[in-house]
Design a protein around this motif. Structure first.
Motif, PDB file in Angstrom:
ATOM      1  N   VAL A   1      36.694  66.142  55.248  1.00 50.43           N
ATOM      2  CA  VAL A   1      35.585  66.630  56.057  1.00 50.43           C
ATOM      3  C   VAL A   1      34.341  65.789  55.795  1.00 50.43           C
ATOM      4  O   VAL A   1      34.181  65.194  54.730  1.00 50.43           O
ATOM      5  CB  VAL A   1      35.248  68.112  55.757  1.00 50.43           C
ATOM      6  N   ILE A   2      33.469  65.740  56.788  1.00 53.79           N
ATOM      7  CA  ILE A   2      32.121  65.206  56.667  1.00 53.79           C
ATOM      8  C   ILE A   2      31.175  66.352  57.013  1.00 53.79           C
ATOM      9  O   ILE A   2      31.402  67.078  57.987  1.00 53.79           O
ATOM     10  CB  ILE A   2      31.910  64.020  57.620  1.00 53.79           C
ATOM     11  N   ILE A   3      30.118  66.517  56.222  1.00 56.77           N
ATOM     12  CA  ILE A   3      29.272  67.705  56.351  1.00 56.77           C
ATOM     13  C   ILE A   3      27.882  67.323  56.850  1.00 56.77           C
ATOM     14  O   ILE A   3      27.140  66.614  56.163  1.00 56.77           O
ATOM     15  CB  ILE A   3      29.149  68.430  54.999  1.00 56.77           C
ATOM     16  N   TYR A   4      27.550  67.774  58.044  1.00 48.15           N
ATOM     17  CA  TYR A   4      26.214  67.581  58.624  1.00 48.15           C
ATOM     18  C   TYR A   4      25.447  68.871  58.390  1.00 48.15           C
ATOM     19  O   TYR A   4      25.695  69.882  59.034  1.00 48.15           O
ATOM     20  CB  TYR A   4      26.333  67.280  60.115  1.00 48.15           C
TER      21      TYR A   4
ATOM     22  N   GLU B   1      12.978  75.241  55.360  1.00 48.99           N
ATOM     23  CA  GLU B   1      12.598  76.408  56.157  1.00 48.99           C
ATOM     24  C   GLU B   1      12.569  76.108  57.646  1.00 48.99           C
ATOM     25  O   GLU B   1      12.845  76.979  58.473  1.00 48.99           O
ATOM     26  CB  GLU B   1      11.229  76.918  55.711  1.00 48.99           C
ATOM     27  N   ASN B   2      12.212  74.891  57.998  1.00 45.77           N
ATOM     28  CA  ASN B   2      12.136  74.517  59.412  1.00 45.77           C
ATOM     29  C   ASN B   2      13.325  73.677  59.859  1.00 45.77           C
ATOM     30  O   ASN B   2      13.282  73.077  60.940  1.00 45.77           O
ATOM     31  CB  ASN B   2      10.832  73.754  59.660  1.00 45.77           C
ATOM     32  N   ASN B   3      14.363  73.637  59.051  1.00 48.85           N
ATOM     33  CA  ASN B   3      15.539  72.816  59.377  1.00 48.85           C
ATOM     34  C   ASN B   3      15.136  71.387  59.735  1.00 48.85           C
ATOM     35  O   ASN B   3      15.706  70.783  60.643  1.00 48.85           O
ATOM     36  CB  ASN B   3      16.335  73.450  60.530  1.00 48.85           C
ATOM     37  N   ASP B   4      14.165  70.846  58.971  1.00 48.92           N
ATOM     38  CA  ASP B   4      13.612  69.541  59.310  1.00 48.92           C
ATOM     39  C   ASP B   4      14.124  68.421  58.409  1.00 48.92           C
ATOM     40  O   ASP B   4      13.595  67.311  58.421  1.00 48.92           O
ATOM     41  CB  ASP B   4      12.084  69.589  59.252  1.00 48.92           C
ATOM     42  N   LYS B   5      15.168  68.718  57.634  1.00 48.10           N
ATOM     43  CA  LYS B   5      15.784  67.700  56.788  1.00 48.10           C
ATOM     44  C   LYS B   5      17.298  67.799  56.912  1.00 48.10           C
ATOM     45  O   LYS B   5      17.840  68.859  57.237  1.00 48.10           O
ATOM     46  CB  LYS B   5      15.379  67.880  55.323  1.00 48.10           C
ATOM     47  N   VAL B   6      17.971  66.694  56.637  1.00 42.75           N
ATOM     48  CA  VAL B   6      19.427  66.708  56.510  1.00 42.75           C
ATOM     49  C   VAL B   6      19.785  66.289  55.093  1.00 42.75           C
ATOM     50  O   VAL B   6      19.059  65.522  54.454  1.00 42.75           O
ATOM     51  CB  VAL B   6      20.144  65.795  57.529  1.00 42.75           C
ATOM     52  N   ILE B   7      20.917  66.800  54.627  1.00 45.64           N
ATOM     53  CA  ILE B   7      21.409  66.451  53.299  1.00 45.64           C
ATOM     54  C   ILE B   7      22.258  65.193  53.401  1.00 45.64           C
ATOM     55  O   ILE B   7      23.248  65.151  54.140  1.00 45.64           O
ATOM     56  CB  ILE B   7      22.252  67.593  52.696  1.00 45.64           C
ATOM     57  N   MET B   8      21.879  64.172  52.637  1.00 49.73           N
ATOM     58  CA  MET B   8      22.685  62.964  52.527  1.00 49.73           C
ATOM     59  C   MET B   8      22.916  62.682  51.044  1.00 49.73           C
ATOM     60  O   MET B   8      22.280  63.279  50.176  1.00 49.73           O
ATOM     61  CB  MET B   8      21.985  61.767  53.185  1.00 49.73           C
TER      62      MET B   8
ATOM     63  N   GLU C   1      25.539  58.179  52.862  1.00 49.74           N
ATOM     64  CA  GLU C   1      26.578  58.906  53.567  1.00 49.74           C
ATOM     65  C   GLU C   1      26.174  60.375  53.679  1.00 49.74           C
ATOM     66  O   GLU C   1      25.240  60.826  53.009  1.00 49.74           O
ATOM     67  CB  GLU C   1      27.908  58.839  52.801  1.00 49.74           C
ATOM     68  N   PHE C   2      26.904  61.112  54.486  1.00 50.28           N
ATOM     69  CA  PHE C   2      26.801  62.561  54.459  1.00 50.28           C
ATOM     70  C   PHE C   2      27.831  63.082  53.447  1.00 50.28           C
ATOM     71  O   PHE C   2      28.861  62.439  53.221  1.00 50.28           O
ATOM     72  CB  PHE C   2      27.036  63.148  55.845  1.00 50.28           C
ATOM     73  N   PRO C   3      27.555  64.203  52.803  1.00 53.73           N
ATOM     74  CA  PRO C   3      28.545  64.750  51.867  1.00 53.73           C
ATOM     75  C   PRO C   3      29.906  64.860  52.547  1.00 53.73           C
ATOM     76  O   PRO C   3      29.997  65.182  53.736  1.00 53.73           O
ATOM     77  CB  PRO C   3      27.975  66.129  51.516  1.00 53.73           C
TER      78      PRO C   3
ATOM     79  N   GLU D   1      43.525  74.777  52.390  1.00 54.59           N
ATOM     80  CA  GLU D   1      42.124  74.986  52.746  1.00 54.59           C
ATOM     81  C   GLU D   1      41.892  74.786  54.241  1.00 54.59           C
ATOM     82  O   GLU D   1      42.502  73.908  54.866  1.00 54.59           O
ATOM     83  CB  GLU D   1      41.221  73.992  52.008  1.00 54.59           C
ATOM     84  N   SER D   2      40.967  75.553  54.795  1.00 55.24           N
ATOM     85  CA  SER D   2      40.453  75.257  56.133  1.00 55.24           C
ATOM     86  C   SER D   2      39.364  74.207  56.005  1.00 55.24           C
ATOM     87  O   SER D   2      38.851  73.947  54.901  1.00 55.24           O
ATOM     88  CB  SER D   2      39.879  76.525  56.767  1.00 55.24           C
ATOM     89  N   VAL D   3      38.972  73.611  57.123  1.00 61.46           N
ATOM     90  CA  VAL D   3      37.927  72.594  57.057  1.00 61.46           C
ATOM     91  C   VAL D   3      36.602  73.210  56.616  1.00 61.46           C
ATOM     92  O   VAL D   3      35.823  72.567  55.889  1.00 61.46           O
ATOM     93  CB  VAL D   3      37.774  71.836  58.395  1.00 61.46           C
ATOM     94  N   LYS D   4      36.327  74.448  57.013  1.00 58.20           N
ATOM     95  CA  LYS D   4      35.084  75.103  56.591  1.00 58.20           C
ATOM     96  C   LYS D   4      35.103  75.402  55.096  1.00 58.20           C
ATOM     97  O   LYS D   4      34.089  75.229  54.415  1.00 58.20           O
ATOM     98  CB  LYS D   4      34.864  76.383  57.403  1.00 58.20           C
ATOM     99  N   GLU D   5      36.235  75.839  54.579  1.00 58.31           N
ATOM    100  CA  GLU D   5      36.344  76.088  53.141  1.00 58.31           C
ATOM    101  C   GLU D   5      36.143  74.800  52.349  1.00 58.31           C
ATOM    102  O   GLU D   5      35.471  74.800  51.302  1.00 58.31           O
ATOM    103  CB  GLU D   5      37.701  76.708  52.819  1.00 58.31           C
ATOM    104  N   THR D   6      36.709  73.724  52.843  1.00 57.57           N
ATOM    105  CA  THR D   6      36.520  72.428  52.181  1.00 57.57           C
ATOM    106  C   THR D   6      35.057  72.039  52.182  1.00 57.57           C
ATOM    107  O   THR D   6      34.527  71.553  51.178  1.00 57.57           O
ATOM    108  CB  THR D   6      37.354  71.339  52.869  1.00 57.57           C
ATOM    109  N   ALA D   7      34.391  72.234  53.311  1.00 61.66           N
ATOM    110  CA  ALA D   7      32.980  71.862  53.413  1.00 61.66           C
ATOM    111  C   ALA D   7      32.128  72.640  52.414  1.00 61.66           C
ATOM    112  O   ALA D   7      31.253  72.076  51.750  1.00 61.66           O
ATOM    113  CB  ALA D   7      32.479  72.094  54.835  1.00 61.66           C
TER     114      ALA D   7
END
Length: 203
Positions: free
Chosen positions: A56-59, A64-71, A85-87, A95-101
Motif C-alpha cells: 500500500v501507499i498512504i496518502y 486541524e485544517n488538513n493543510d499538510k500531507v505526511i511524507m 515518498e509517501f508512507p 490483511e486488508s489494504v486498510k489494515e495494512t495502511a
C-alpha cells in the motif's frame, strides 16, 4: 499475440526475486526477458494474469485544517541516496489494504491513521514499473493524527517523518528525489481544495 511460455526462477530470497521468462513476441520469435517479482513463479502475474496487490501507499492529510500531507524521507539502497515518498509497506497475509495502511503508518511514523470512505475500485492495485516488475501497490487515502515518532522502525530503515505543507511540497517537487507516485500525489495535493480535500474520491 505476445505471450510467456516459461518462467524460470533465478534467485530464492524472501522479499524479491529475479526470474527469466521465455517470451514470445507477436511474430512467434522467442527471447529471454528478466523480471523482478515479490511473488513466486506460480502466483506472479506472468503466470496468472491476475494483479495481486503487494503493498500500500498512504496518502494522509494532517493538521486541524488538513493543510499538510505526511511524507517520509528515506534512504534507498538502489539509489545510494535519500528519496521523498509517501508512507508505504507490504501487505501481510490476511490483511486488508486498510489494515495494512493503519499498521504501516504507525510503524513508519508513529501516527494514527483513519482511512477515508471511498469506492473500493479506488484501492485497486496499480503497477509500479511494468517494464521490470509485476509489483503492485494500492493507494489508501485518509487522515493522520498524533505525534510523529520513530520507535517502531526496523534496524535497516533510515527515514524521517515530513509534515509537508503546500510551500514545502513545491520545494520538494523542484529539488528532491521523488518516487513517481509521490510526484503525482504531491501535484494533486497542491491542486486540492482544503475545504473538501477528498472530493476526487467521489467519482
Amino acid at each position: 499475440m505476445s505471450k510467456i511460455n516459461k518462467i524460470t526462477p533465478l534467485t530464492h530470497v524472501k522479499y524479491l526475486n529475479l526470474y527469466e521468462l521465455e517470451a514470445e513476441n507477436k511474430f512467434g520469435d522467442t527471447h529471454p526477458y528478466y523480471v523482478a517479482s515479490r511473488k513466486d513463479e506460480h502466483t506472479m502475474m506472468a503466470a496468472t494474469k491476475k494483479p495481486i496487490p503487494d503493498g500500500v501507499i498512504i496518502y494522509s492529510l494532517f493538521g486541524e485544517n488538513n493543510d499538510k500531507v505526511i511524507m517520509i524521507r528515506q534512504f534507498r539502497y538502489p539509489l545510494n541516496d535519500y528519496i521523498y515518498e509517501f508512507p508505504a509497506g507490504l501487505i501481510d497475509p490476511g490483511e486488508s489494504v486498510k489494515e495494512t495502511a493503519v499498521r504501516e503508518m504507525m510503524e513508519e511514523t508513529g501516527l494514527n491513521f483513519t482511512p477515508a470512505d471511498c469506492e473500493e475500485f479506488l484501492h485497486r492495485p496499480h503497477f509500479s514499473s511494468a517494464g521490470m516488475t509485476d509489483e503492485t501497490n494500492c493507494t489508501v487515502y485518509g487522515y493522520a493524527s498524533g505525534k510523529p515518532n520513530l520507535d517502531h522502525l526496523e534496524p535497516n530503515e533510515d527515514l524521517s517523518v515530513q509534515l509537508v505543507d503546500r510551500e514545502e511540497a513545491k520545494r520538494i517537487l523542484r529539488e528532491e528525489n521523488l518516487s513517481v507516485k509521490a510526484y503525482y500525489l504531491l501535484l494533486h495535493f497542491l491542486q486540492s481544495d482544503p475545504k473538501d480535500p477528498f472530493a476526487f474520491l467521489h467519482i
